[in-house]
Design an enzyme around this catalytic site. Structure first.
Site, PDB file in Angstrom:
ATOM      1  N   GLU A  10      37.339  21.343  50.497  1.00 34.18           N
ATOM      2  CA  GLU A  10      37.539  22.745  49.854  1.00 34.18           C
ATOM      3  C   GLU A  10      36.544  23.542  50.181  1.00 34.18           C
ATOM      4  O   GLU A  10      35.629  23.574  51.015  1.00 34.18           O
ATOM      5  CB  GLU A  10      37.561  22.579  48.451  1.00 34.18           C
TER       6      GLU A  10
ATOM      7  N   ASP B 161      32.688  29.864  42.262  1.00 42.62           N
ATOM      8  CA  ASP B 161      33.363  30.021  43.616  1.00 42.62           C
ATOM      9  C   ASP B 161      33.004  31.392  44.143  1.00 42.62           C
ATOM     10  O   ASP B 161      33.710  32.295  44.484  1.00 42.62           O
ATOM     11  CB  ASP B 161      34.786  29.922  43.354  1.00 42.62           C
TER      12      ASP B 161
HETATM   13  O1  FUB Z   1      37.448  26.515  41.024  1.00 38.32           O
HETATM   14  C1  FUB Z   1      38.515  25.934  41.141  1.00 38.32           C
HETATM   15  C2  FUB Z   1      38.232  24.979  42.424  1.00 38.32           C
HETATM   16  O2  FUB Z   1      37.211  24.134  42.409  1.00 38.32           O
HETATM   17  C3  FUB Z   1      37.799  25.881  43.729  1.00 38.32           C
HETATM   18  O3  FUB Z   1      39.159  26.639  44.069  1.00 38.32           O
HETATM   19  C4  FUB Z   1      37.347  24.764  44.469  1.00 38.32           C
HETATM   20  O4  FUB Z   1      36.539  25.463  45.482  1.00 38.32           O
HETATM   21  C5  FUB Z   1      36.302  24.109  43.517  1.00 38.32           C
HETATM   22  O5  FUB Z   1      35.293  25.139  43.112  1.00 38.32           O
END
Ligand code: FUB
Length: 310
Positions: free
Chosen positions: A208, A32
Site C-alpha cells: 500500500e 498517511d
Molecule cells: O489509513 C488507512 C490505510 O492504512 C491507508 O490507506 C493505508 O496506506 C494504511 O495506512
C-alpha cells in the site's frame, strides 16, 4: 568570541531547520501524511483517525471520517486549515462509513487536484478514487460528481512529470491486487488507456502507500510492505515513470506499526520522509504523522532511516 558565536549560531540554525517535532501535531490523530511543497510552503494532506466507530462502520478497524489540510514553513509550527472533505460530502460515496483512507494533492498548471479513496455507494469496489479541483492548495475544492472510471483501489498518488504528463499510482489493498499506475488525461479527472501493473517490485507482501518522486532525472517509486512480518517502506527506481523498476531496498525499517504510510519531499534544501506511528495513542488504529530527514548517497540511493519515535 566571533568563532564561538558562529559555531553556536550555525548549530542552532541546523537544529532548527532539521528537527521536525514528532509527532507533528497532537490535537488530532493524523495518518498517511502526503507532504507537498507549493510556493515555498510545505502542505500536508493526511487522513484522520478517530475513536468511536462501531464494527460495521469504519473499515479494517480504522475509523476515518474526513480530511484536514496542514501547512508549515518551519516543520515545527503546523497550521490546521480545517476539514477539506467530510465523508458525507463525497458525491458518490456511502454515508457514515468512516472509510476516508489516504489522500494526496498535486498541482498542475495553476490548479490543485485532490485525490482520495472512498467507499462507493454503488458498491462496485472496495474503494474508488475521487478528485476535487481548487485554485488553492487548501481548497475549497469542487468535488467531481463521480469517481474516476477505470481504477479501483486505495492510496492514490498523482505525479506530474517535468513534461506536464500526469500519472496516478495506487494500490489494490490487502488481498485485492498489486500496485498499479495509469496515465491521467490533461483534465486530471480521467485516465487514458488501461492501468498497468508496476513491474520490477517484489511480488509477495501486503503493499500500500504508493509514492512517486523524481530526483536528478531518476524516478523513485516507494510503498509499504510486510516482509516476513516486518512492515517496512521500500523503494525501486526507474528511468521512466511507468517503469519497469529496479528494486533498491528499504527506506524505513519496521517500526512495529501495523501500517506505515509515507511521502518524500524536498524542502529548503533537505529531504524528508513523512510517515506515521501510534505512540501518542497506544493504539495502532489511532496514528500520528511524523517526519525525519533522509539522506541520499552520491549514487542516488537512500540511506535507510530508523524512525525517531521519542
Ligand atoms: O489509513 C488507512 C490505510 O492504512 C491507508 O490507506 C493505508 O496506506 C494504511 O495506512
Amino acid at each position: 568570541f566571533k568563532k564561538v558565536l558562529s559555531i553556536v549560531c550555525c548549530t542552532l540554525a541546523t537544529i532548527y531547520s532539521v528537527t521536525a517535532q514528532n509527532p507533528l501535531v497532537t490535537h488530532l490523530y493524523t495518518a498517511d501524511p502526503t507532504a507537498r511543497v507549493f510556493d515555498d510552503i510545505l502542505y500536508i494532506y493526511p487522513s484522520h483517525d478517530i475513536e468511536g466507530c462501531t464494527e460495521d462502520q469504519g473499515s479494517n478497524g480504522f475509523c476515518m471520517p474526513d480530511y484536514h489540510i496542514f501547512s508549515t514553513t518551519d516543520l515545527i509550527n503546523y497550521r490546521d486549515h480545517g476539514v477539506a472533505l467530510d465523508q458525507n460530502d463525497v458525491p458518490w460515496g456511502q454515508k457514515n462509513m468512516y472509510g476516508m483512507w489516504a489522500p494526496d494533492c498535486i498541482k498542475k498548471g495553476d490548479k490543485y487536484y485532490y485525490y482520495y479513496p472512498g467507499m462507493p455507494e454503488d458498491k462496485s469496489a472496495f474503494r474508488r478514487v475521487g478528485v476535487g479541483i481548487s485554485d488553492s492548495p487548501t481548497g475549497p475544492f469542487t468535488w467531481e460528481k463521480d469517481y474516476i472510471k477505470g481504477i479501483q483501489g486505495i492510496d492514490p498518488n498523482p505525479f506530474v512529470d517535468d513534461d506536464g504528463k500526469a500519472y496516478i499510482y495506487y494500490g489494490g489493498g490487502k488481498g485485492t491486487g498489486a500496485l498499479k499506475v495509469a496515465r491521467l488525461k490533461d483534465n486530471m479527472t480521467e485516465i487514458e488507456g488501461k492501468p498497468e501493473d508496476i513491474i520490477g517490485i517484489p511480488e509477495e507482501g501486503y503493499r500500500e502507500a504508493s509514492f512517486m518522486f523524481k530526483r536528478n532525472g531518476l524516478y523513485y517509486f516507494s510503498w509499504g510492505r510486510v516482509n516476513q512480518n516486518n512492515y517496512e517502506i521500500e523503494y525501486a527506481t526507474s528511468k521512466s515513470p511507468m517503469g519497469p523498476f529496479d528494486f533498491q531496498g528499504v527506506i524505513m525499517p519496521n517500526i512495529d506499526n501495523g501500517t506505515n504510510h509515507h511521502s518524500i519531499v524536498e524542502y529548503k534544501g533537505k529531504w524528508y520522509l513523512f510517515y506515521h506511528y501510534w505512540s501518542l495513542s497506544n493504539h495502532n488504529r489511532l496514528r500520528s504523522m511524523r517526519a525525519d530527514e533522509i539522506i541520499f548517497n552520491k549514487n542516488g540511493s537512500i540511506v535507510p532511516k530508523v524512525a525517531t519515535l521519542r
